[in-house]
Design a protein around this motif. Structure first.
Motif, PDB file in Angstrom:
ATOM      1  N   ASP A 133       9.990  37.203  26.348  1.00 50.66           N
ATOM      2  CA  ASP A 133      10.786  36.718  27.274  1.00 50.66           C
ATOM      3  C   ASP A 133      11.931  35.897  26.606  1.00 50.66           C
ATOM      4  O   ASP A 133      11.684  34.936  25.656  1.00 50.66           O
ATOM      5  N   TYR A 134      13.155  36.073  26.962  1.00 50.29           N
ATOM      6  CA  TYR A 134      14.343  35.344  26.076  1.00 50.29           C
ATOM      7  C   TYR A 134      14.838  34.363  27.143  1.00 50.29           C
ATOM      8  O   TYR A 134      15.397  34.763  28.114  1.00 50.29           O
ATOM      9  N   GLN A 135      14.577  33.186  26.826  1.00 48.74           N
ATOM     10  CA  GLN A 135      15.078  31.980  27.518  1.00 48.74           C
ATOM     11  C   GLN A 135      16.788  31.717  27.164  1.00 48.74           C
ATOM     12  O   GLN A 135      17.057  31.672  26.133  1.00 48.74           O
ATOM     13  N   PHE A 136      17.524  31.991  28.325  1.00 45.71           N
ATOM     14  CA  PHE A 136      19.079  31.941  27.942  1.00 45.71           C
ATOM     15  C   PHE A 136      19.732  31.136  28.856  1.00 45.71           C
ATOM     16  O   PHE A 136      20.906  31.114  28.639  1.00 45.71           O
ATOM     17  N   ALA A 137      19.295  30.533  29.788  1.00 47.59           N
ATOM     18  CA  ALA A 137      19.952  29.692  30.709  1.00 47.59           C
ATOM     19  C   ALA A 137      19.146  28.747  31.310  1.00 47.59           C
ATOM     20  O   ALA A 137      17.880  28.691  31.183  1.00 47.59           O
ATOM     21  N   VAL A 138      19.637  27.739  31.967  1.00 45.82           N
ATOM     22  CA  VAL A 138      19.034  26.771  32.923  1.00 45.82           C
ATOM     23  C   VAL A 138      19.657  26.671  34.224  1.00 45.82           C
ATOM     24  O   VAL A 138      20.868  27.018  34.462  1.00 45.82           O
ATOM     25  N   LEU A 139      18.760  26.379  35.224  1.00 50.14           N
ATOM     26  CA  LEU A 139      19.452  26.219  36.376  1.00 50.14           C
ATOM     27  C   LEU A 139      20.147  24.812  36.929  1.00 50.14           C
ATOM     28  O   LEU A 139      19.807  23.644  36.490  1.00 50.14           O
ATOM     29  N   PRO A 140      21.388  25.053  37.176  1.00 48.35           N
ATOM     30  CA  PRO A 140      22.205  23.881  37.408  1.00 48.35           C
ATOM     31  C   PRO A 140      21.820  23.103  38.544  1.00 48.35           C
ATOM     32  O   PRO A 140      21.390  23.266  39.610  1.00 48.35           O
ATOM     33  N   GLY A 141      21.843  21.650  38.153  1.00 46.84           N
ATOM     34  CA  GLY A 141      21.622  20.734  39.329  1.00 46.84           C
ATOM     35  C   GLY A 141      20.115  20.359  39.362  1.00 46.84           C
ATOM     36  O   GLY A 141      19.566  19.468  40.219  1.00 46.84           O
ATOM     37  N   VAL A 142      19.016  20.904  38.647  1.00 50.69           N
ATOM     38  CA  VAL A 142      17.712  20.804  38.901  1.00 50.69           C
ATOM     39  C   VAL A 142      17.371  20.521  37.695  1.00 50.69           C
ATOM     40  O   VAL A 142      17.271  20.774  36.543  1.00 50.69           O
ATOM     41  N   ALA A 143      16.087  19.467  37.853  1.00 45.53           N
ATOM     42  CA  ALA A 143      15.065  18.938  36.729  1.00 45.53           C
ATOM     43  C   ALA A 143      13.709  19.124  37.129  1.00 45.53           C
ATOM     44  O   ALA A 143      13.430  19.067  38.589  1.00 45.53           O
ATOM     45  N   GLN A 144      12.843  19.401  36.237  1.00 45.94           N
ATOM     46  CA  GLN A 144      11.512  19.233  36.464  1.00 45.94           C
ATOM     47  C   GLN A 144      11.033  17.869  36.068  1.00 45.94           C
ATOM     48  O   GLN A 144      11.273  17.664  35.021  1.00 45.94           O
ATOM     49  N   ILE A 145      10.696  17.087  37.228  1.00 46.51           N
ATOM     50  CA  ILE A 145      10.303  15.775  36.924  1.00 46.51           C
ATOM     51  C   ILE A 145       8.856  15.281  36.662  1.00 46.51           C
ATOM     52  O   ILE A 145       8.524  14.625  36.049  1.00 46.51           O
ATOM     53  N   GLY A 146       7.974  16.132  37.211  1.00 49.25           N
ATOM     54  CA  GLY A 146       6.456  15.903  37.057  1.00 49.25           C
ATOM     55  C   GLY A 146       5.714  17.277  37.071  1.00 49.25           C
ATOM     56  O   GLY A 146       6.223  18.346  37.058  1.00 49.25           O
ATOM     57  N   GLU A 147       4.600  17.360  36.649  1.00 54.43           N
ATOM     58  CA  GLU A 147       3.771  18.374  36.417  1.00 54.43           C
ATOM     59  C   GLU A 147       2.981  18.701  37.532  1.00 54.43           C
ATOM     60  O   GLU A 147       2.525  17.473  38.154  1.00 54.43           O
ATOM     61  N   HIS A 148       2.565  19.856  38.175  1.00 56.12           N
ATOM     62  CA  HIS A 148       1.935  20.283  39.113  1.00 56.12           C
ATOM     63  C   HIS A 148       0.751  20.823  38.915  1.00 56.12           C
ATOM     64  O   HIS A 148       0.606  21.487  38.125  1.00 56.12           O
ATOM     65  N   ASN A 149      -0.379  20.450  39.731  1.00 50.84           N
ATOM     66  CA  ASN A 149      -1.660  21.010  39.392  1.00 50.84           C
ATOM     67  C   ASN A 149      -2.339  20.809  40.916  1.00 50.84           C
ATOM     68  O   ASN A 149      -1.844  20.361  41.996  1.00 50.84           O
ATOM     69  N   SER A 150      -3.224  21.610  41.118  1.00 51.92           N
ATOM     70  CA  SER A 150      -4.086  21.732  42.662  1.00 51.92           C
ATOM     71  C   SER A 150      -4.551  20.267  43.014  1.00 51.92           C
ATOM     72  O   SER A 150      -4.720  20.154  44.108  1.00 51.92           O
ATOM     73  N   GLN A 151      -4.540  19.322  42.324  1.00 50.16           N
ATOM     74  CA  GLN A 151      -5.268  17.885  42.286  1.00 50.16           C
ATOM     75  C   GLN A 151      -4.242  16.788  42.790  1.00 50.16           C
ATOM     76  O   GLN A 151      -4.681  15.970  43.377  1.00 50.16           O
ATOM     77  N   THR A 152      -3.009  16.934  42.096  1.00 57.41           N
ATOM     78  CA  THR A 152      -1.994  15.808  42.427  1.00 57.41           C
ATOM     79  C   THR A 152      -0.881  16.429  42.251  1.00 57.41           C
ATOM     80  O   THR A 152      -0.367  17.430  41.874  1.00 57.41           O
ATOM     81  N   PHE A 153       0.115  15.604  43.228  1.00 56.03           N
ATOM     82  CA  PHE A 153       1.483  15.951  43.407  1.00 56.03           C
ATOM     83  C   PHE A 153       2.297  14.786  42.850  1.00 56.03           C
ATOM     84  O   PHE A 153       2.116  13.723  43.341  1.00 56.03           O
ATOM     85  N   PHE A 154       3.285  14.711  41.884  1.00 56.48           N
ATOM     86  CA  PHE A 154       4.052  13.575  41.495  1.00 56.48           C
ATOM     87  C   PHE A 154       4.787  13.416  42.655  1.00 56.48           C
ATOM     88  O   PHE A 154       4.780  11.826  42.861  1.00 56.48           O
ATOM     89  N   TRP A 155       5.423  13.846  43.418  1.00 53.03           N
ATOM     90  CA  TRP A 155       6.360  13.158  44.432  1.00 53.03           C
ATOM     91  C   TRP A 155       5.500  12.505  45.570  1.00 53.03           C
ATOM     92  O   TRP A 155       6.012  11.398  45.974  1.00 53.03           O
ATOM     93  N   VAL A 156       4.304  12.974  45.732  1.00 50.04           N
ATOM     94  CA  VAL A 156       3.457  12.448  46.961  1.00 50.04           C
ATOM     95  C   VAL A 156       3.190  10.866  46.485  1.00 50.04           C
ATOM     96  O   VAL A 156       3.306   9.778  47.119  1.00 50.04           O
ATOM     97  N   GLY A 157       2.923  10.693  44.860  1.00 47.73           N
ATOM     98  CA  GLY A 157       2.314   9.296  44.608  1.00 47.73           C
ATOM     99  C   GLY A 157       3.406   8.683  44.438  1.00 47.73           C
ATOM    100  O   GLY A 157       3.573   7.296  44.745  1.00 47.73           O
ATOM    101  N   TYR A 158       4.784   9.013  44.047  1.00 42.27           N
ATOM    102  CA  TYR A 158       5.906   8.547  44.002  1.00 42.27           C
ATOM    103  C   TYR A 158       6.336   7.889  45.031  1.00 42.27           C
ATOM    104  O   TYR A 158       6.785   6.662  45.391  1.00 42.27           O
ATOM    105  N   ASN A 159       6.594   8.586  46.097  1.00 40.48           N
ATOM    106  CA  ASN A 159       6.709   8.170  47.347  1.00 40.48           C
ATOM    107  C   ASN A 159       6.133   7.186  48.096  1.00 40.48           C
ATOM    108  O   ASN A 159       6.542   6.467  48.629  1.00 40.48           O
ATOM    109  N   GLU A 160       4.601   7.370  47.969  1.00 41.48           N
ATOM    110  CA  GLU A 160       3.679   6.598  48.478  1.00 41.48           C
ATOM    111  C   GLU A 160       3.936   5.103  47.739  1.00 41.48           C
ATOM    112  O   GLU A 160       3.884   4.118  48.410  1.00 41.48           O
ATOM    113  N   ASN A 161       4.058   5.095  46.537  1.00 41.05           N
ATOM    114  CA  ASN A 161       4.345   3.964  45.765  1.00 41.05           C
ATOM    115  C   ASN A 161       5.708   3.137  46.156  1.00 41.05           C
ATOM    116  O   ASN A 161       5.649   1.664  46.075  1.00 41.05           O
ATOM    117  N   ARG A 162       6.843   3.807  46.654  1.00 39.79           N
ATOM    118  CA  ARG A 162       7.869   3.234  46.855  1.00 39.79           C
ATOM    119  C   ARG A 162       8.140   3.042  48.388  1.00 39.79           C
ATOM    120  O   ARG A 162       9.196   2.593  48.888  1.00 39.79           O
TER     121      ARG A 162
END
Length: 333
Positions: A266-295
């Motif tokens: 697989d040849y990585q040749f570009a990135v999606l404009p305007g988008v970042a991956q901010i947290g890692e996802h797995n079946s047990q936890t969601f970054f944004w759920v915890g972040y929004n809950e805390n704020r």
């Protein structure tokens, strides 16, 4: 069509258009269609049945088609043009039994205003259309995940240029389309299959070696995130990586060392404009759920400032790209 034309071409409210141009427009009642260009290529929206839109991308359109998908002769509905594609690996014009990229726009109809909202992020070369439940809706309460704020039938769409060292920002053919799980033949009454809440399909007008895709090359593209360390799951970490979302090319002509197995080529040749991956996802936890809950965020899609940049929480894919954000910060475009 109204939303995309207003935001990208004409301007919306007090905001100017993003810098795209109108390639053509047919306002025939019940058979509307429109082509919009960023200078690199054209995206064409064609009415499909009662509640759907067919999507086509072209280097250029020479003669627009007439009519709407399914209800009129396929040969008349299809436009003529240079290097057109109607689905991943399916060039235009093809025939009506082929799959066509589509959006199911049922939720945008009159009477659904209380159940759907939309957000557009765009510059003069790339654009995101996000549709979701509106602020205050019962499906966007604190503690909800990002995906719960998006119905399966609320379409999201990426179109335009990628950020790439292989393809020039303003180069002809640097034009890609990403959309949800809709790939239906033109004989279908409405393009309703799949889950539009995730970006399932992704294809473009050029390969990384700046050639037009060809069916023989099996031209496939896929956005993918980095595999991050587990600390990213804790939203209270003082260090927060903002990782670009890569786009890989998996065609048979992908550049690779001769000794490298094709299964790892697989040849990585570009990135999606305007988008970042901010947290890692797995079946047990969601970054944004915890972040929004805390704020104490009252809305699961309420923007947040991370790393000095404002991000709207968003899910790009079904599994590994749920913990993303979209920004209008120019550095990310």
């Amino acid at each position: 069509m109204d939303v995309m034309k207003a935001c990208l071409v004409d301007g919306y409210g007090s905001k100017p258009g993003a810098g795209w141009t109108l390639d053509y427009e047919d306002t025939t009642a019940g058979k509307r269609r429109i082509g919009i260009s960023n200078g690199n290529g054209v995206i064409e929206f064609v009415t499909w049945g009662s509640y759907s839109l067919g999507l086509f991308i072209w280097d250029s359109i020479t003669t627009p088609g007439v009519g709407r998908i399914r209800d009129d002769a396929f040969s008349a509905v299809m436009s003529d043009g240079v290097n057109g594609w109607k689905h991943e690996g399916a060039p235009a014009p093809g025939d009506e039994s082929d799959e066509i990229a589509g959006l199911y726009c049922y939720g945008f109809r009159s009477g659904e205003e209380s159940n759907i909202a939309w957000t557009v992020y765009a510059d003069d070369k790339a654009a995101w259309l996000l549709s979701h439940y509106p602020e205050g809706h019962s499906n966007t309460e604190p503690g909800d995940s990002i995906n719960s704020a998006k119905s399966n039938y609320y379409p999201q769409l990426f179109m335009g240029a990628l950020k790439s060292d292989d393809l020039q920002r303003g180069g002809a053919g640097n034009f890609f389309l990403g959309y949800g799980g809709i790939g239906t033949s033109a004989t279908s009454g409405n393009a309703t299959s799949g889950n539009q809440g995730n970006m399932t399909y992704f294809f473009g007008l050029r390969t990384p070696v700046d050639t037009a895709p060809a069916v023989a090359n099996s031209p496939q593209y896929e956005p993918a995130g980095f595999e991050c360390n587990h600390y990213l799951r804790n939203p209270l970490s003082s260090a927060r990586l903002l990782l670009p979302v890569l786009v890989s090319y998996e065609g048979a002509d992908a550049p690779k060392p001769a000794s490298l197995s094709s299964s790892y080529a697989d040849y990585q040749f570009a990135v999606l404009p305007g988008v970042a991956q901010i947290g890692e996802h797995n079946s047990q936890t969601f970054f944004w759920v915890g972040y929004n809950e805390n704020r104490g965020a009252p809305w699961s899609l309420q923007p947040a400032t991370i790393g000095g940049i404002t991000w709207m929480p968003w899910s790009i894919g079904a599994v590994n790209l749920q913990e993303c954000g979209i920004t209008d910060n120019a550095d990310w475009w």
